[in-house]
Design a protein around this motif. Structure first.
Motif, PDB file in Angstrom:
ATOM      1  N   ASP B 462       0.822  -1.220   0.000  1.00 56.75           N
ATOM      2  CA  ASP B 462       0.000   0.000   0.000  1.00 56.75           C
ATOM      3  C   ASP B 462       0.855   1.269   0.000  1.00 56.75           C
ATOM      4  O   ASP B 462       0.322   2.370  -0.051  1.00 56.75           O
ATOM      5  CB  ASP B 462      -0.986  -0.012   1.182  1.00 56.75           C
ATOM      6  CG  ASP B 462      -0.278  -0.024   2.523  1.00 56.75           C
ATOM      7  OD1 ASP B 462       0.969  -0.173   2.536  1.00 56.75           O
ATOM      8  OD2 ASP B 462      -0.957   0.113   3.560  1.00 56.75           O
ATOM      9  N   LYS B 481      -1.135  -6.086  -5.503  1.00 57.76           N
ATOM     10  CA  LYS B 481      -1.781  -4.997  -4.789  1.00 57.76           C
ATOM     11  C   LYS B 481      -0.861  -3.772  -4.829  1.00 57.76           C
ATOM     12  O   LYS B 481       0.370  -3.912  -4.755  1.00 57.76           O
ATOM     13  CB  LYS B 481      -1.992  -5.434  -3.336  1.00 57.76           C
ATOM     14  CG  LYS B 481      -2.757  -4.436  -2.486  1.00 57.76           C
ATOM     15  CD  LYS B 481      -2.960  -4.996  -1.074  1.00 57.76           C
ATOM     16  CE  LYS B 481      -3.806  -4.087  -0.198  1.00 57.76           C
ATOM     17  NZ  LYS B 481      -3.399  -2.694  -0.150  1.00 57.76           N
ATOM     18  N   GLY B 483      -0.720   0.673  -3.713  1.00 58.52           N
ATOM     19  CA  GLY B 483      -1.377   1.802  -3.065  1.00 58.52           C
ATOM     20  C   GLY B 483      -2.085   2.661  -4.104  1.00 58.52           C
ATOM     21  O   GLY B 483      -3.238   3.042  -3.944  1.00 58.52           O
ATOM     22  N   HIS B 506      -5.413  -5.057  -7.249  1.00 60.03           N
ATOM     23  CA  HIS B 506      -6.107  -4.223  -6.275  1.00 60.03           C
ATOM     24  C   HIS B 506      -5.341  -2.911  -6.132  1.00 60.03           C
ATOM     25  O   HIS B 506      -4.133  -2.919  -5.924  1.00 60.03           O
ATOM     26  CB  HIS B 506      -6.190  -4.905  -4.913  1.00 60.03           C
ATOM     27  CG  HIS B 506      -6.778  -3.999  -3.885  1.00 60.03           C
ATOM     28  ND1 HIS B 506      -8.130  -3.875  -3.702  1.00 60.03           N
ATOM     29  CD2 HIS B 506      -6.195  -3.119  -3.034  1.00 60.03           C
ATOM     30  CE1 HIS B 506      -8.362  -2.981  -2.761  1.00 60.03           C
ATOM     31  NE2 HIS B 506      -7.200  -2.490  -2.342  1.00 60.03           N
ATOM     32  N   ASP B 508      -5.638   0.789  -4.021  1.00 62.86           N
ATOM     33  CA  ASP B 508      -6.386   1.632  -3.087  1.00 62.86           C
ATOM     34  C   ASP B 508      -6.939   2.847  -3.808  1.00 62.86           C
ATOM     35  O   ASP B 508      -8.050   3.273  -3.551  1.00 62.86           O
ATOM     36  CB  ASP B 508      -5.472   2.099  -1.941  1.00 62.86           C
ATOM     37  CG  ASP B 508      -4.989   0.927  -1.093  1.00 62.86           C
ATOM     38  OD1 ASP B 508      -5.663  -0.127  -1.112  1.00 62.86           O
ATOM     39  OD2 ASP B 508      -3.938   1.068  -0.438  1.00 62.86           O
ATOM     40  N   VAL B 509      -6.095   3.410  -4.699  1.00 58.40           N
ATOM     41  CA  VAL B 509      -6.507   4.580  -5.474  1.00 58.40           C
ATOM     42  C   VAL B 509      -6.203   4.297  -6.933  1.00 58.40           C
ATOM     43  O   VAL B 509      -5.095   3.865  -7.273  1.00 58.40           O
ATOM     44  CB  VAL B 509      -5.739   5.848  -5.029  1.00 58.40           C
ATOM     45  CG1 VAL B 509      -6.067   7.016  -5.947  1.00 58.40           C
ATOM     46  CG2 VAL B 509      -6.066   6.196  -3.582  1.00 58.40           C
ATOM     47  N   ARG B 544     -11.750   4.494  -5.296  1.00 61.66           N
ATOM     48  CA  ARG B 544     -11.237   5.840  -4.998  1.00 61.66           C
ATOM     49  C   ARG B 544     -10.462   6.319  -6.211  1.00 61.66           C
ATOM     50  O   ARG B 544      -9.525   5.668  -6.658  1.00 61.66           O
ATOM     51  CB  ARG B 544     -10.345   5.806  -3.769  1.00 61.66           C
ATOM     52  CG  ARG B 544     -11.102   5.412  -2.500  1.00 61.66           C
ATOM     53  CD  ARG B 544     -10.150   5.179  -1.358  1.00 61.66           C
ATOM     54  NE  ARG B 544      -9.705   6.428  -0.754  1.00 61.66           N
ATOM     55  CZ  ARG B 544      -8.484   6.603  -0.261  1.00 61.66           C
ATOM     56  NH1 ARG B 544      -7.591   5.651  -0.347  1.00 61.66           N
ATOM     57  NH2 ARG B 544      -8.150   7.748   0.289  1.00 61.66           N
TER      58      ARG B 544
END
Ligand SMILES: [Zn+2]
Lengths: 198, 715
Positions: B462, B481, B483, B506, B508-509, B544
């Protein structure tokens, strides 16, 4: 938009009789239709996106100096996306992003929307302007090649054109968004004009 | 008493950068058709000497051949014996002659020259003008620091003459060297470059009384920016000029050059010239004959013809005229001779060099504390293996401290959480990645390989931001994954959205890279792209959304435009923007206040357009590590030549335009070499633009530590 000609005409129509008698001009038929208008399709996201793009694009170009520019009204950026030339009518807002060329009617609609959004008082103006026979021959061929109506070429020496009357200080300005300049005086003065309240 | 005056005019060259003499002659001739005119210049190449306007010409010895004071005395005797008044056309000559205080010399008093000296803050205050941000310096490093603060849009000026626009570090170093060599001053003036339309005010005064003034706006300029045609305008108010001439007890002609900044409309002072401008006859033709008013006021002889406005503007034309007798024997000159100030036919560079005070050769100086401690920490083994790259952990730590402080400042000022992401590609040294990771900061990676390297250095997923055009190159299809994943084209966005939808990636943003000025980004100013992005955002499930748009230095205006467009676009697609990445390009040398201030401005702009944000990000690369390494080398040879000294070291490659060169003699301690003109060359003989004053006792076997230059330009 009202389709009634408004009463106030800021510049008297020029009298073609100012021409020397040895250079007679064939008379032209005074246009009767209202100024061009872009179609907005109902529930068309593309139409709405295009109008939104146009206004955002103009906001993104805002500079402090733009308020005092009565020559181009800071609309030079339009020509990074639009090029003058023949287009078919009717013409919708969602046709704009992919249009290779747009005529003075589209440019006048687009510029009027942008300037009105800035809070300027704008009226549409129809003109008949002088043109040279070489120019009208070229334009006629170009419009016919694109299979677009060339009825704006009224005669070999007179063409229909659309511009804007923009209220400003010290007075209203007759502004041609196609050429990004004020409409000419003297020899370049229009042969005929009619003003429409927006 | 004669009823026509006699005038001596100096500086009569007419070329691409003309002197005013010929224009003054024409203006005076209009007022008194039978006036006697004498021309004076310092080379037979001065073309105006051949003009029919002049009744007599004086070709004086060049400034390089004679004592300036004796030349001035000779000029005064020419003026006295002709019973003439003298109007100067050359700035430096005027400054020198002003010391004579002779009543026939129509010049401002010596103190006035100090008042109008560059950058002219006092004059600007009188005239209600701004002065562009500026700094006097003798040091290229200091100059580069100033340039970096102003986005590499700066002018380098000699303190008296000469102006060069520069936008890169090599151009800056070359401009300083050339200005020094041409005009002889050790110090140069750096000014922020103000872009916008220019105008000039010309005025004439006698002993502090204003005789008239008018303004000129160039309508055509030469490639060098000098007016070639212009329009004349009355002044709105002469109050400022009135004050200027009264305060300085001005006598003679003068010109104030102004530039009106396009982005703000603020008028800035460019220069005040203690003489009439070269276009002075343009004002005369518009009905304001200032040279005649001046000569009439001082001689008491009224003009024989009245002022008359022939037009409201002027144009220049080029005209061939018969060469005068003095010009016949002139030998052909090298190509492009007049393009270089060294060939100014009035010899101003030679005079300037004669007037400049010689500078003593500076010696090495002690190191200031942080550097003095970094070096022993970096050079643990002594004698060190040479050549070698050394790493200054202290510099990196201080840089990270500064960035932490900047993040806090931005949060305090805007309420938005600020973080930084270090771009791995700038220097992937594990020591750098380790230090960044320990601070809890993010890394920016441009490939899957860089992502793995960051994971190995301890970055959790992340805290990794994936970007760049090759982000999915050699992606193995295993779930990953990040961030942040920033897409910089519409196809990139389509592909990434697909990977996210399929559960493989994946983020986060999910970021949208905007960059209207380059190809590395989605250009939402284009209507087709705007439409495609709007459709994509409406159809995709984006958790996001982030935006990335470089905001460093001069790009703030593009940033504002891009964010304005994107804000509208996201509102239409009903997607809220949570994060903004302000990009890289932050140059080393910005201090906490400068960098923080810039980030705060950009963050406030973003919040104004997008509403409240969760986070802003920025990417300091060179800013963080540019100064954290140095090249340790041994001197192989010190060469003395006619052009000065040069040192050759054993390193195969040196940093370009070093910020510091440190020197250590046998058994001595490290000292800093002062600015100068001597090059330090690598062992292949290549010159990397580093110039210092090499000490007399520098010898083969000594050690040099060369610290890299700051970023060359804003990318
Ligand atoms: Zn539609």
């Amino acid at each position: 938009m009202s389709t009634e000609p408004s009463a106030a005409i800021s510049m008297p129509p020029a009298v073609p009789a100012a021409d020397p008698p040895w250079a007679p001009r064939p008379p032209f038929r005074v246009p009767t239709r209202p100024p061009a208008a872009l179609t907005t399709h109902q529930d068309c996201a593309a139409c709405a996106d295009t109008r939104s793009w146009l206004l955002a694009r103009d906001r993104a170009e805002a500079t402090p100096g733009r308020a005092t520019d009565a020559t181009t009204f800071g609309l030079g950026w339009l020509f990074r996306h639009l090029r003058w030339g023949p287009n078919r009518w009717p013409f919708a807002w969602c046709d704009l992003p992919d249009a290779t060329h747009v005529d003075c009617g589209v440019l006048a609609c687009v510029a009027a929307l942008v300037l009105a959004e800035r809070g300027l008082r704008v009226e549409r103006v129809q003109l008949v302007e002088r043109a040279a026979a070489e120019e009208t021959a070229l334009w006629r061929a170009r419009w016919r090649a694109a299979r677009c109506s060339d009825d704006w070429l009224l005669t070999d020496h007179a063409v229909y054109h659309e511009v804007l009357l923009v209220a400003g200080e010290p007075g209203p300005v007759l502004f041609d968004p196609t050429e990004l300049r004020q409409v000419g005086q003297g020899r370049d003065r229009p042969l005929w004009m009619r003003q429409w309240a927006l | 008493m004669s009823n026509t005056p006699t005038a001596v005019l100096s500086g009569v060259h007419s070329g691409p950068d003309p002197s005013p003499g010929l224009g003054l002659a024409r203006s005076l001739r209009l007022a008194w058709p039978r006036l006697r005119l004498e021309a004076l210049d310092y080379s037979p190449r001065s073309t105006g000497l051949s003009a029919a306007e002049f009744d007599r010409v004086h070709v004086r010895p060049g400034w390089h051949t004679a004592d300036p004071v004796a030349l001035c005395a000779g000029l005064v005797s020419i003026v006295e014996s002709a019973g003439a008044v003298f109007l100067p056309g050359l700035d430096l000559e005027a400054a020198l002659l002003a010391e004579h205080g002779h009543p026939a010399l129509l010049l401002p008093p010596p103190a006035a020259f100090d008042t109008v000296a560059r950058p002219g803050a006092a004059v600007a205050a009188l005239l209600g003008l701004a002065v562009p941000e500026h700094r006097f310096t003798t040091d290229v490093e200091d100059a580069a620091d100033f340039a970096a603060r102003h986005g590499w849009r700066v002018l380098v000026k000699g303190p008296r003459r000469g102006t060069v626009a520069v936008d890169t570090r090599p151009a800056l170093a070359a401009a300083i060297t050339r200005l020094r060599r041409t005009w002889g001053d050790a110090e140069v003036l750096l000014q922020r470059r103000v872009d916008g339309p220019t105008e000039s005010i010309v005025f004439a005064a006698l002993d502090g009384d204003l005789l008239g003034a008018c303004a000129m706006r160039p309508t055509t300029t030469t490639a060098a920016g000098l007016p070639w045609a212009g329009s004349l305008h009355p002044l709105d108010s002469t109050s400022g000029i009135d004050d200027l001439v009264r305060v300085t007890r001005w006598t003679g002609g003068g010109e104030v050059e102004i530039v009106r900044e396009t982005t703000t409309g603020t008028p800035h002072l460019v220069a005040v010239n203690p003489r009439f401008p070269a276009w002075i006859h343009g004002a005369t033709l518009a009905g304001v004959n200032l040279p005649a008013r001046l000569v009439a006021a001082v001689t008491g002889i009224p003009p024989h013809s009245r002022e008359k406005a022939h037009s409201t503007g002027f144009v220049r034309v080029v005209e061939e005229i018969p060469a005068g007798p003095h010009a016949i024997g002139v030998t052909p000159q090298a190509r492009r001779a007049f393009a270089s100030p060294d060939h100014d036919p009035s010899g101003m560079p030679a005079l300037s060099r004669a007037l400049a005070t010689p500078r003593p050769r500076p010696g090495p100086t002690e190191l200031e504390p942080p550097l003095a401690q970094d070096i022993p920490a970096a050079l643990v083994v002594d004698p060190f293996e040479s050549p070698a790259t050394v790493f200054f952990g202290g510099v990196l730590d201080r840089g990270l401290d500064l960035l932490d402080g900047v993040c806090r400042d931005v949060e305090d000022a805007t309420g938005v959480t600020a973080r930084f992401a270090y771009p791995v590609r700038v220097n992937p040294d594990p020591r750098v990645l380790g230090a960044v990771s320990r601070r809890g900061a993010m890394v920016e990676v441009f490939s899957q390989a860089e992502a793995r390297r960051s994971a190995a250095a301890g970055f959790p997923a992340d805290r990794v931001a994936l970007g760049g055009p090759a982000k999915w190159w050699r992606y193995d299809g295993e779930p990953v994954k990040f961030g942040v994943v920033t897409c910089d084209s519409v196809t990139d966005l389509e592909r990434t959205v697909d990977l996210v939808d399929r559960g493989l990636v994946h983020a986060d943003v999910l970021g949208l890279g905007l960059d209207p000025a380059s190809r590395h980004g989605v250009d939402v100013t284009d209507p087709r792209t705007y439409r495609r992005v709007a459709d994509l955002l409406r159809s995709a499930q984006i958790g996001r959304l982030g935006l990335r748009s470089p905001a460093a230095g001069p790009r703030l205006r593009e940033f504002t435009a891009a964010i304005t467009m994107a804000a509208d676009l996201c509102a239409r697609a009903d997607v809220r923007v949570r994060c903004v990445d302000l990009g890289g390009g932050w140059l080393p040398g910005l201090d906490r206040g400068d960098l923080g201030g810039h980030l705060v401005r950009a963050t406030r702009l973003a919040v104004r357009e997008l509403g409240c944000l969760d986070q802003v990000l920025f990417e300091p690369g060179e800013f963080l590590v540019g100064q954290a390494t140095a090249v340790f080398s041994t001197v192989l040879d010190v060469r003395d030549g006619p052009a000065g000294r040069a040192a050759v070291v054993d390193a195969a490659e040196l940093p370009d335009h070093a910020t510091h060169v440190l020197w250590r003699g046998p058994g001595g301690r490290w000292l800093r070499l002062p600015p100068g003109d001597d090059p330090v060359l690598d062992r292949l003989g290549a010159d990397h633009g580093t110039r210092r004053t090499l000490p007399d006792d520098l010898d083969a076997g000594d050690h040099l530590l060369v610290l890299p230059g700051r970023g060359h330009r804003v990318d």
